[in-house]
Design a protein around this motif. Structure first.
Motif, PDB file in Angstrom:
ATOM      1  N   MET A   1       0.835  -1.201   0.000  1.00 24.77           N
ATOM      2  CA  MET A   1       0.000   0.000   0.000  1.00 24.77           C
ATOM      3  C   MET A   1       0.870   1.252   0.000  1.00 24.77           C
ATOM      4  O   MET A   1       0.562   2.231  -0.685  1.00 24.77           O
ATOM      5  CB  MET A   1      -0.937  -0.015   1.205  1.00 24.77           C
ATOM      6  N   GLY A   2       1.956   1.233   0.743  1.00 28.16           N
ATOM      7  CA  GLY A   2       2.872   2.372   0.750  1.00 28.16           C
ATOM      8  C   GLY A   2       3.535   2.581  -0.595  1.00 28.16           C
ATOM      9  O   GLY A   2       3.659   3.715  -1.077  1.00 28.16           O
ATOM     10  N   ILE A   3       3.951   1.488  -1.244  1.00 31.22           N
ATOM     11  CA  ILE A   3       4.550   1.580  -2.572  1.00 31.22           C
ATOM     12  C   ILE A   3       3.529   2.110  -3.574  1.00 31.22           C
ATOM     13  O   ILE A   3       3.839   2.965  -4.403  1.00 31.22           O
ATOM     14  CB  ILE A   3       5.106   0.199  -3.005  1.00 31.22           C
ATOM     15  N   GLY A   4       2.308   1.630  -3.482  1.00 31.56           N
ATOM     16  CA  GLY A   4       1.257   2.116  -4.366  1.00 31.56           C
ATOM     17  C   GLY A   4       0.959   3.593  -4.158  1.00 31.56           C
ATOM     18  O   GLY A   4       0.726   4.335  -5.110  1.00 31.56           O
ATOM     19  N   ALA A   5       1.005   4.037  -2.905  1.00 31.17           N
ATOM     20  CA  ALA A   5       0.788   5.458  -2.617  1.00 31.17           C
ATOM     21  C   ALA A   5       1.907   6.308  -3.211  1.00 31.17           C
ATOM     22  O   ALA A   5       1.652   7.381  -3.772  1.00 31.17           O
ATOM     23  CB  ALA A   5       0.694   5.681  -1.117  1.00 31.17           C
ATOM     24  N   LEU A   6       3.148   5.838  -3.111  1.00 28.13           N
ATOM     25  CA  LEU A   6       4.266   6.584  -3.704  1.00 28.13           C
ATOM     26  C   LEU A   6       4.133   6.685  -5.214  1.00 28.13           C
ATOM     27  O   LEU A   6       4.320   7.766  -5.795  1.00 28.13           O
ATOM     28  CB  LEU A   6       5.595   5.902  -3.347  1.00 28.13           C
ATOM     29  N   PHE A   7       3.802   5.572  -5.861  1.00 28.22           N
ATOM     30  CA  PHE A   7       3.648   5.600  -7.319  1.00 28.22           C
ATOM     31  C   PHE A   7       2.445   6.437  -7.739  1.00 28.22           C
ATOM     32  O   PHE A   7       2.479   7.105  -8.770  1.00 28.22           O
ATOM     33  CB  PHE A   7       3.544   4.183  -7.883  1.00 28.22           C
ATOM     34  N   GLY A   8       1.384   6.416  -6.946  1.00 26.74           N
ATOM     35  CA  GLY A   8       0.222   7.241  -7.248  1.00 26.74           C
ATOM     36  C   GLY A   8       0.547   8.720  -7.163  1.00 26.74           C
ATOM     37  O   GLY A   8       0.146   9.510  -8.013  1.00 26.74           O
TER      38      GLY A   8
END
Length: 63
Positions: free
Chosen positions: A33-40
């Protein structure tokens, strides 16, 4: 989408992962979820991934 609805959805997902897969599933889901937030944020243009990578590797200061 309302931020309250997003918070409820994230909480439900994390609760499901912790019940279904235990502590490790919970931690892995938080990591992704953290990685997805960074990419978002990078896709929206609100975050420069190159400067984040440089700060992590010690090439530049983050401040």
């Amino acid at each position: 989408m309302n931020l309250t609805v997003v918070g409820i959805a994230v909480g439900a997902f994390v609760a499901f992962m912790s019940f279904a897969f235990g502590v490790w599933g919970f931690l892995v889901s938080l990591l992704f979820m953290g990685i997805g937030a960074l990419f978002g944020r990078a896709a929206e243009g609100k975050l420069d991934l190159r400067s984040v990578f440089d700060a992590i590797t010690g090439r530049r200061s983050s401040s």
